[in-house]
Design a protein around this motif. Structure first.
Motif, mmCIF file in Angstrom:
data_model
loop_
_atom_site.group_PDB
_atom_site.id
_atom_site.type_symbol
_atom_site.label_atom_id
_atom_site.label_comp_id
_atom_site.label_asym_id
_atom_site.label_seq_id
_atom_site.Cartn_x
_atom_site.Cartn_y
_atom_site.Cartn_z
ATOM 1 N N THR A 95 0.858 -1.192 0.000
ATOM 2 C CA THR A 95 0.000 0.000 0.000
ATOM 3 C C THR A 95 0.889 1.236 0.000
ATOM 4 O O THR A 95 2.068 1.169 0.336
ATOM 5 N N GLY A 162 -3.303 -2.457 -8.674
ATOM 6 C CA GLY A 162 -4.238 -3.489 -8.254
ATOM 7 C C GLY A 162 -4.026 -4.832 -8.921
ATOM 8 O O GLY A 162 -4.923 -5.677 -8.926
ATOM 9 N N GLU A 189 -3.024 -5.444 4.425
ATOM 10 C CA GLU A 189 -3.755 -4.591 3.479
ATOM 11 C C GLU A 189 -3.037 -4.520 2.145
ATOM 12 O O GLU A 189 -1.808 -4.508 2.082
ATOM 13 N N VAL A 191 -3.962 -3.387 -2.414
ATOM 14 C CA VAL A 191 -4.840 -2.669 -3.346
ATOM 15 C C VAL A 191 -5.503 -3.676 -4.274
ATOM 16 O O VAL A 191 -4.826 -4.489 -4.908
ATOM 17 N N GLY A 194 -9.848 -2.890 -8.494
ATOM 18 C CA GLY A 194 -10.550 -1.628 -8.747
ATOM 19 C C GLY A 194 -10.037 -0.478 -7.909
ATOM 20 O O GLY A 194 -10.671 0.569 -7.818
ATOM 21 N N GLU A 196 -9.680 -0.617 -4.693
ATOM 22 C CA GLU A 196 -10.259 -0.696 -3.351
ATOM 23 C C GLU A 196 -9.304 -1.413 -2.389
ATOM 24 O O GLU A 196 -8.494 -2.224 -2.821
ATOM 25 N N PRO A 197 -9.408 -1.123 -1.084
ATOM 26 C CA PRO A 197 -8.576 -1.844 -0.108
ATOM 27 C C PRO A 197 -9.017 -3.305 -0.021
ATOM 28 O O PRO A 197 -10.217 -3.587 0.013
ATOM 29 N N ILE A 198 -8.056 -4.217 0.006
ATOM 30 C CA ILE A 198 -8.347 -5.641 0.157
ATOM 31 C C ILE A 198 -7.393 -6.236 1.191
ATOM 32 O O ILE A 198 -6.433 -5.591 1.608
#
Length: 221
Positions: A95, A162, A189, A191, A194, A196-198
């Motif tokens: 991240t 991502g 954590e 990216v 899309g 979004e955090p994953i």
């Protein structure tokens, strides 16, 4: 634990003193137990060598011998001197990687000067009987730095966009990105596709065995 070596000569002298010893003999000298195998204790060999040589950084984001700028890497080899596996370097950031430069990366700091300690580690040889070889210092040439930089930048771009799930071990000429976790529950954590955090398994940077094989050939040719 031994005090850190004051300079490179003392560090190389310590390496010379343990070259030719088996891991069992070194563990006995240090009065430490040695497991029967490495299935549950993968870091044992590296920890033994750190203690014997006086490495002081622990798990900090700096080289193992900070005052010398030297990183210690154990290199498992076969009886022909060929590395048996890729070499772990450091954890990869997953991240806040946009704008991160190679020169500022943990990977760059870790690889600026490396002490490779070969260990004869064929699977047919019991852990206690595996022999320590002749250690050597390595600094990347301009060409090697360029290869490392290209792979790092390509992998970091994929992470930032991502594409983490699409990265395979085959990516990169000299560097690869692989999961680095104690188990499948140790998530961190990252990216998503899309943006979004994953949650994902931590990843580590590894030097490919073909790259370290070339380093060994260059050193002992």
């Amino acid at each position: 634990m031994r005090t850190p070596p004051v300079d490179l000569d003392e560090l190389l002298g310590r390496c010379h003193a343990i070259a030719g010893l088996t891991l069992g003999q070194l563990a006995a000298q240090l009065e430490l137990p040695l497991p029967a195998d490495l299935r549950r204790d993968k870091g044992t060999v590296g920890q033994l060598l750190e203690l014997a040589l006086g490495a002081s950084s622990g798990s900090k984001a700096e080289p193992d011998f900070p005052h010398l700028g030297v990183e210690l890497k154990t290199l498992p080899i076969d009886r022909h001197g060929k590395p048996l596996e890729s070499t772990y370097v450091c954890v990869a950031p997953l991240t806040q990687v946009t704008g991160l430069r190679f020169e500022e990366s943990w990977l760059c700091r870790k690889l600026s000067r490396v002490l490779f300690v070969p260990v004869l580690a064929e699977r047919s040889i019991a852990l206690a009987e595996r022999q320590i070889g002749s250690a050597f210092l390595w600094q990347p040439s301009a060409e090697q730095w360029q290869l490392l930089r290209q792979d790092w930048e390509e992998l970091m771009e994929l992470i930032s966009l991502g594409g983490l799930a699409n990265i395979r071990g085959a990516h990169g000429k000299v560097l690869q990105l692989r999961p680095k976790a104690a188990n499948s529950k140790a998530l961190t954590e990252a990216v998503g596709a899309g943006g979004e955090p994953i949650q994902a398994l931590p990843r580590g940077f590894y030097l490919k065995a073909s790259f370290t094989a070339a380093i060994v050939r260059q050193q002992f040719s």
